[in-house]
Design a protein around this motif. Structure first.
Motif, PDB file in Angstrom:
ATOM      1  N   UNK A  66      33.284 -29.609  24.525  1.00 34.99           N
ATOM      2  CA  UNK A  66      33.308 -30.194  25.904  1.00 34.99           C
ATOM      3  C   UNK A  66      33.631 -29.449  26.907  1.00 34.99           C
ATOM      4  N   UNK A  67      34.488 -28.261  26.564  1.00 32.84           N
ATOM      5  CA  UNK A  67      34.927 -27.187  27.447  1.00 32.84           C
ATOM      6  C   UNK A  67      33.708 -26.071  27.605  1.00 32.84           C
ATOM      7  N   UNK A  68      33.263 -25.761  26.411  1.00 33.35           N
ATOM      8  CA  UNK A  68      32.183 -24.566  26.501  1.00 33.35           C
ATOM      9  C   UNK A  68      30.711 -25.299  26.268  1.00 33.35           C
ATOM     10  N   UNK A  69      30.189 -25.851  27.241  1.00 35.83           N
ATOM     11  CA  UNK A  69      29.028 -26.713  27.344  1.00 35.83           C
ATOM     12  C   UNK A  69      27.968 -26.033  26.316  1.00 35.83           C
ATOM     13  N   UNK A 124      24.150 -26.944  20.568  1.00 38.23           N
ATOM     14  CA  UNK A 124      25.508 -27.114  20.359  1.00 38.23           C
ATOM     15  C   UNK A 124      25.937 -25.751  19.870  1.00 38.23           C
ATOM     16  N   UNK A 125      27.112 -25.210  20.164  1.00 36.38           N
ATOM     17  CA  UNK A 125      27.834 -24.047  19.790  1.00 36.38           C
ATOM     18  C   UNK A 125      28.383 -24.252  18.183  1.00 36.38           C
ATOM     19  N   UNK A 126      28.255 -23.091  17.213  1.00 34.44           N
ATOM     20  CA  UNK A 126      28.635 -23.451  16.057  1.00 34.44           C
ATOM     21  C   UNK A 126      30.474 -23.024  15.877  1.00 34.44           C
ATOM     22  N   UNK A 127      31.048 -23.829  14.899  1.00 34.96           N
ATOM     23  CA  UNK A 127      32.439 -23.648  14.790  1.00 34.96           C
ATOM     24  C   UNK A 127      33.006 -22.124  15.355  1.00 34.96           C
ATOM     25  N   UNK A 128      32.368 -21.309  14.686  1.00 33.64           N
ATOM     26  CA  UNK A 128      32.683 -19.685  14.645  1.00 33.64           C
ATOM     27  C   UNK A 128      32.578 -19.333  16.029  1.00 33.64           C
ATOM     28  N   UNK A 129      31.426 -19.785  16.700  1.00 28.97           N
ATOM     29  CA  UNK A 129      31.106 -19.453  18.233  1.00 28.97           C
ATOM     30  C   UNK A 129      32.144 -19.835  19.169  1.00 28.97           C
ATOM     31  N   UNK A 130      32.618 -20.950  18.869  1.00 28.88           N
ATOM     32  CA  UNK A 130      33.623 -21.699  19.692  1.00 28.88           C
ATOM     33  C   UNK A 130      35.009 -21.169  19.478  1.00 28.88           C
ATOM     34  N   UNK A 131      35.382 -20.867  18.571  1.00 29.80           N
ATOM     35  CA  UNK A 131      36.663 -20.107  18.180  1.00 29.80           C
ATOM     36  C   UNK A 131      36.554 -18.531  18.469  1.00 29.80           C
TER      37      UNK A 131
END
Length: 74
Positions: free
Chosen positions: A42-45, A57-64
């Motif tokens: 939600x934060x990093x659109x 959508x961003x992958x989990x690794x990209x999010x972290x």
């Protein structure tokens, strides 16, 4: 105030209240990680993929990598 700062200062302390006394099962750890990923998404659109020109959508690794903190379990 940036949204990831809001997450770090307000949302995570509320979610992790009393976590020192928890004994987590793998199922509960998975639920916490899913919650964290939902908040970060939600934060990093969504980002526009330059190769195919579509939103994704961003992958989990990209999010972290963007968030820069250890995961919610640690």
């Amino acid at each position: 105030m940036p949204l990831f700062t809001l997450c770090k200062t307000i949302i995570l302390p509320v979610v992790l209240n009393g976590c020192e006394s928890w004994s987590l099962t793998l199922k509960e750890e998975k639920k916490l990680r899913i919650f964290e990923n939902k908040i970060l998404r939600k934060i990093f659109d969504p980002k526009r993929d330059e190769q195919i020109g579509e939103w994704r959508q961003l992958h989990n690794v990209e999010l972290h990598n963007l968030y820069g903190n250890a995961d919610i379990i640690r």
